[in-house]
Motif scaffolding. Structure first.
Motif, PDB file in Angstrom:
ATOM      1  N   ALA A 136      -1.271   8.323  -4.990  1.00 21.71           N
ATOM      2  CA  ALA A 136       0.005   9.041  -4.912  1.00 21.71           C
ATOM      3  C   ALA A 136       0.181   9.938  -6.135  1.00 21.71           C
ATOM      4  N   PRO A 137       0.881  11.079  -5.975  1.00 25.38           N
ATOM      5  CA  PRO A 137       1.091  11.974  -7.108  1.00 25.38           C
ATOM      6  C   PRO A 137       1.983  11.314  -8.172  1.00 25.38           C
ATOM      7  N   VAL A 138       1.668  11.580  -9.439  1.00 22.84           N
ATOM      8  CA  VAL A 138       2.436  10.968 -10.525  1.00 22.84           C
ATOM      9  C   VAL A 138       3.629  11.847 -10.897  1.00 22.84           C
ATOM     10  N   GLU A 139       3.385  13.194 -10.929  1.00 20.07           N
ATOM     11  CA  GLU A 139       4.439  14.092 -11.392  1.00 20.07           C
ATOM     12  C   GLU A 139       5.403  14.476 -10.290  1.00 20.07           C
ATOM     13  N   ARG A 140       4.883  14.578  -9.087  1.00 18.06           N
ATOM     14  CA  ARG A 140       5.619  15.164  -7.980  1.00 18.06           C
ATOM     15  C   ARG A 140       6.377  14.076  -7.204  1.00 18.06           C
ATOM     16  N   LYS A 141       7.397  14.539  -6.452  1.00 19.99           N
ATOM     17  CA  LYS A 141       8.094  13.617  -5.558  1.00 19.99           C
ATOM     18  C   LYS A 141       7.198  13.300  -4.356  1.00 19.99           C
ATOM     19  N   PHE A 142       7.265  12.104  -3.868  1.00 20.04           N
ATOM     20  CA  PHE A 142       6.551  11.759  -2.644  1.00 20.04           C
ATOM     21  C   PHE A 142       7.312  10.635  -1.944  1.00 20.04           C
ATOM     22  N   ARG A 143       6.796  10.221  -0.794  1.00 18.46           N
ATOM     23  CA  ARG A 143       7.467   9.159  -0.040  1.00 18.46           C
ATOM     24  C   ARG A 143       6.603   7.905  -0.045  1.00 18.46           C
ATOM     25  N   VAL A 144       7.246   6.768  -0.143  1.00 18.59           N
ATOM     26  CA  VAL A 144       6.544   5.502  -0.025  1.00 18.59           C
ATOM     27  C   VAL A 144       7.075   4.800   1.225  1.00 18.59           C
ATOM     28  N   GLY A 145       6.152   4.264   2.033  1.00 20.51           N
ATOM     29  CA  GLY A 145       6.561   3.608   3.275  1.00 20.51           C
ATOM     30  C   GLY A 145       5.978   2.211   3.365  1.00 20.51           C
ATOM     31  N   GLY A 146       6.707   1.309   3.973  1.00 18.14           N
ATOM     32  CA  GLY A 146       6.233  -0.059   4.161  1.00 18.14           C
ATOM     33  C   GLY A 146       7.363  -0.930   4.678  1.00 18.14           C
ATOM     34  N   LEU A 147       7.216  -2.224   4.483  1.00 13.28           N
ATOM     35  CA  LEU A 147       8.246  -3.152   4.921  1.00 13.28           C
ATOM     36  C   LEU A 147       9.064  -3.608   3.713  1.00 13.28           C
ATOM     37  N   VAL A 148      10.344  -3.833   3.942  1.00 14.14           N
ATOM     38  CA  VAL A 148      11.191  -4.379   2.893  1.00 14.14           C
ATOM     39  C   VAL A 148      10.875  -5.871   2.771  1.00 14.14           C
ATOM     40  N   THR A 149      10.409  -6.310   1.609  1.00 14.87           N
ATOM     41  CA  THR A 149      10.055  -7.717   1.425  1.00 14.87           C
ATOM     42  C   THR A 149      11.291  -8.590   1.649  1.00 14.87           C
ATOM     43  N   VAL A 184       9.136  -2.858  -1.613  1.00 14.12           N
ATOM     44  CA  VAL A 184       8.441  -2.359  -0.425  1.00 14.12           C
ATOM     45  C   VAL A 184       7.005  -2.875  -0.451  1.00 14.12           C
ATOM     46  N   THR A 185       6.556  -3.417   0.673  1.00 14.35           N
ATOM     47  CA  THR A 185       5.231  -4.022   0.702  1.00 14.35           C
ATOM     48  C   THR A 185       4.475  -3.593   1.959  1.00 14.35           C
ATOM     49  N   ASP A 186       3.148  -3.577   1.887  1.00 14.70           N
ATOM     50  CA  ASP A 186       2.341  -3.449   3.105  1.00 14.70           C
ATOM     51  C   ASP A 186       1.522  -4.722   3.298  1.00 14.70           C
ATOM     52  N   LYS A 226      16.805  -3.196   6.882  1.00 10.81           N
ATOM     53  CA  LYS A 226      16.899  -4.660   6.898  1.00 10.81           C
ATOM     54  C   LYS A 226      15.671  -5.245   6.236  1.00 10.81           C
ATOM     55  N   GLU A 227      15.836  -6.424   5.688  1.00  6.23           N
ATOM     56  CA  GLU A 227      14.697  -7.123   5.104  1.00  6.23           C
ATOM     57  C   GLU A 227      13.673  -7.419   6.195  1.00  6.23           C
ATOM     58  N   GLY A 228      12.417  -7.182   5.893  1.00  4.49           N
ATOM     59  CA  GLY A 228      11.357  -7.426   6.860  1.00  4.49           C
ATOM     60  C   GLY A 228      11.114  -6.247   7.795  1.00  4.49           C
ATOM     61  N   LYS A 229      11.954  -5.179   7.684  1.00  2.00           N
ATOM     62  CA  LYS A 229      11.807  -4.020   8.575  1.00  2.00           C
ATOM     63  C   LYS A 229      11.213  -2.837   7.822  1.00  2.00           C
ATOM     64  N   GLY A 230      10.798  -1.819   8.585  1.00  2.00           N
ATOM     65  CA  GLY A 230      10.152  -0.659   8.011  1.00  2.00           C
ATOM     66  C   GLY A 230      11.121   0.235   7.267  1.00  2.00           C
ATOM     67  N   VAL A 231      10.621   0.885   6.217  1.00  2.00           N
ATOM     68  CA  VAL A 231      11.460   1.767   5.419  1.00  2.00           C
ATOM     69  C   VAL A 231      10.572   2.865   4.823  1.00  2.00           C
ATOM     70  N   VAL A 232      11.154   4.061   4.657  1.00  2.00           N
ATOM     71  CA  VAL A 232      10.468   5.160   3.984  1.00  2.00           C
ATOM     72  C   VAL A 232      11.403   5.676   2.906  1.00  2.00           C
ATOM     73  N   ALA A 233      10.966   5.631   1.642  1.00  2.00           N
ATOM     74  CA  ALA A 233      11.807   6.071   0.532  1.00  2.00           C
ATOM     75  C   ALA A 233      11.201   7.311  -0.101  1.00  2.00           C
ATOM     76  N   ASN A 234      12.045   8.317  -0.367  1.00  2.00           N
ATOM     77  CA  ASN A 234      11.600   9.563  -0.987  1.00  2.00           C
ATOM     78  C   ASN A 234      12.053   9.577  -2.451  1.00  2.00           C
ATOM     79  N   GLY A 235      11.121   9.790  -3.366  1.00  2.00           N
ATOM     80  CA  GLY A 235      11.478   9.806  -4.777  1.00  2.00           C
ATOM     81  C   GLY A 235      10.231   9.928  -5.628  1.00  2.00           C
ATOM     82  N   ARG A 236      10.284   9.369  -6.846  1.00  2.00           N
ATOM     83  CA  ARG A 236       9.112   9.465  -7.717  1.00  2.00           C
ATOM     84  C   ARG A 236       8.920   8.171  -8.488  1.00  2.00           C
ATOM     85  N   LEU A 237       7.711   8.020  -9.055  1.00  2.00           N
ATOM     86  CA  LEU A 237       7.403   6.834  -9.857  1.00  2.00           C
ATOM     87  C   LEU A 237       8.185   6.896 -11.173  1.00  2.00           C
ATOM     88  N   ASP A 238       8.608   5.730 -11.667  1.00  2.00           N
ATOM     89  CA  ASP A 238       9.372   5.719 -12.918  1.00  2.00           C
ATOM     90  C   ASP A 238       8.472   5.507 -14.144  1.00  2.00           C
TER      91      ASP A 238
END
Lengths: 245, 56, 146
Positions: free
Chosen positions: C47-60, C77-79, C97-109
């Protein structure tokens, strides 16, 4: 192989009469099925375990999205037949299908947006499925614009048909986008093989709606092809006899 | 209140009803437009024929 | 409008349409060829470090914490192989919801976490009434996602 029936069907007077007789037999069942499907989808089907009552948008979204692709396949097939066999009627079918397809693509996009806002949390995302469907709308509008821009009907038919065939590549992209790329849009519910991903009490209104929309397209297409034939054959001898009736 | 509950659509009324309304409106408009296109083309062809016969 | 004008309008419409389509295709298939990255891809440094991107997976399940008195939510968020903690301030979609799919848009901290500016829910293609869902997946604590 005896193909006289094909040549007969491709003759404008014959097709005009068949279409006129067929249209009510397509249109009225379509209306009945859509009314049954609306009642089934809005009232009889239970709410979804995740999406509650909001999932009911499926019953207008999926049939519209299905038609958006079926109509384009029809348009492209007719364009190809018109180009290869020089059958004028095929070009008339392609031109008649285009506005219908554009409308249902628009409905698929708009209802999808109305569905995405509460469920995903956004009206629109540039994911592969949504973008490919938007390109489909532009293909329909481009087809109509190109046809309208050329005065000579024969040349307009051929130019627009080439555009239609180029755009066919978009159909598999739309269908498989949810598998080829990580998309926000979920996978297919009823076309995938194996056990259906929807219970029967929710599935049957969807199947009724899909059938109803498909018949509706057939009915709309026959009427629009009739209108197109009248415009193209205005100096033909058969039309005089037909209109005198 | 059964009807009110039905209309509320579990809180999704603002999304479900516009979606169904739009779909039905487009279906009706398309049915009307296809009939109108046919009727207009027929009337146009008849006018043209009448004109040709008057010329002859 | 003369026929020549009509042709010009038509050609302009086609150029605009083809141009828009090409632009959309570029947006969708080049930059966002992957609409989102999975936690495993982030762990592998894809994943890009400087740029915004999306992370997708399940909410633990059990990971969602709401800061009292604000809209800030923390969740993981977990896969099911790797996971990444996500911080977000804002309104969550209904299907979050917990255990359901999610896509978050942002950047690494920069500290192994992810700061989201937008959180979207990704649902699956399965539709069933609640009774059927309950009979297939009896609600039990620590059952894990599926």
């Amino acid at each position: 192989m005896d193909r006289t029936w094909l040549h007969k069907l491709a003759s404008p007077p014959h097709f005009y009469r068949i279409a006129g007789r067929l249209a009510p037999w397509l249109g009225w069942p379509a209306l009945a099925l859509i009314l049954i499907g609306l009642y089934g989808g809005l009232v009889l089907a239970p709410a979804d375990h995740q999406q509650g009552e909001g999932f009911r948008i499926l019953y207008v979204h999926a049939p519209s999205a299905w038609l958006s692709m079926l109509v384009y396949a029809t348009l492209a097939l007719a364009s190809g037949i018109g180009l290869i066999w020089r059958i004028k009627l095929a070009h008339a079918v392609a031109l008649a299908a285009a506005p219908i397809g554009a409308w249902f693509t628009f409905v698929a996009l708009a209802t999808g947006s109305l569905w995405g806002k509460p469920m995903w949390g956004t009206w629109w995302v540039w994911d592969a499925r949504l973008t490919a469907e938007l390109i489909l709308l532009f293909l329909y509008l481009g087809f109509l614009a190109l046809h309208g821009a050329i005065d000579d009907t024969g040349r307009a038919d051929r130019a627009a048909a080439v555009l239609a065939l180029v755009g066919v590549i978009n159909l598999p992209v739309i269908h498989y986008s949810v598998y080829w790329w990580n998309t926000l849009h979920q996978g297919a519910t009823i076309t995938k093989l194996g056990k259906p991903s929807i219970t029967f009490d929710m599935l049957w209104p969807l199947l009724v709606m899909l059938t109803g929309f498909t018949l509706c397209f057939a009915a709309l297409l026959t009427r629009r092809v009739q209108a197109e034939i009248l415009r193209r054959e205005r100096d033909a001898a058969w039309l005089r006899a037909e209109l005198a009736r | 209140m059964n009807a009110a509950r039905f209309l509320a659509m579990g809180g999704y009324a603002a999304y479900v009803w516009p979606a169904f309304g739009l779909a039905c409106a487009v279906l009706l408009w398309n049915a009307w437009a296809a009939r109108r296109a046919h009727a207009r083309a027929r009337a146009e062809a008849q006018r043209r024929l009448a004109g040709l016969e008057a010329d002859a | 409008m003369t026929p020549r004008h009509r042709r010009m309008v038509g050609v302009a419409a086609i150029l605009a349409g083809v141009g828009a389509a090409a632009l959309l295709a570029r947006l969708a298939f080049e930059e966002n060829l992957l609409y989102f990255f999975s936690p495993s891809q982030i762990a592998a440094g894809e994943a890009p470090v400087e740029r915004k991107f999306r992370v997708g997976g399940l909410v633990t399940p059990g990971s969602v914490q709401r800061d009292p008195g604000s809209l800030t939510v923390r969740f993981v968020v977990t896969d099911n192989r790797h996971s990444i903690p996500v911080r977000y301030s804002g309104v969550l979609p209904d299907l979050f919801k917990e255990g359901k799919g999610v896509v978050a848009n942002g950047r690494l901290d920069g500290q192994g976490g992810f700061v989201a500016e937008e959180v979207l829910a990704k649902h699956d293609e399965n539709y069933m009434p609640p009774e059927v869902a309950d009979s297939m997946h009896p609600p039990q604590p620590g059952g894990g996602g599926g």
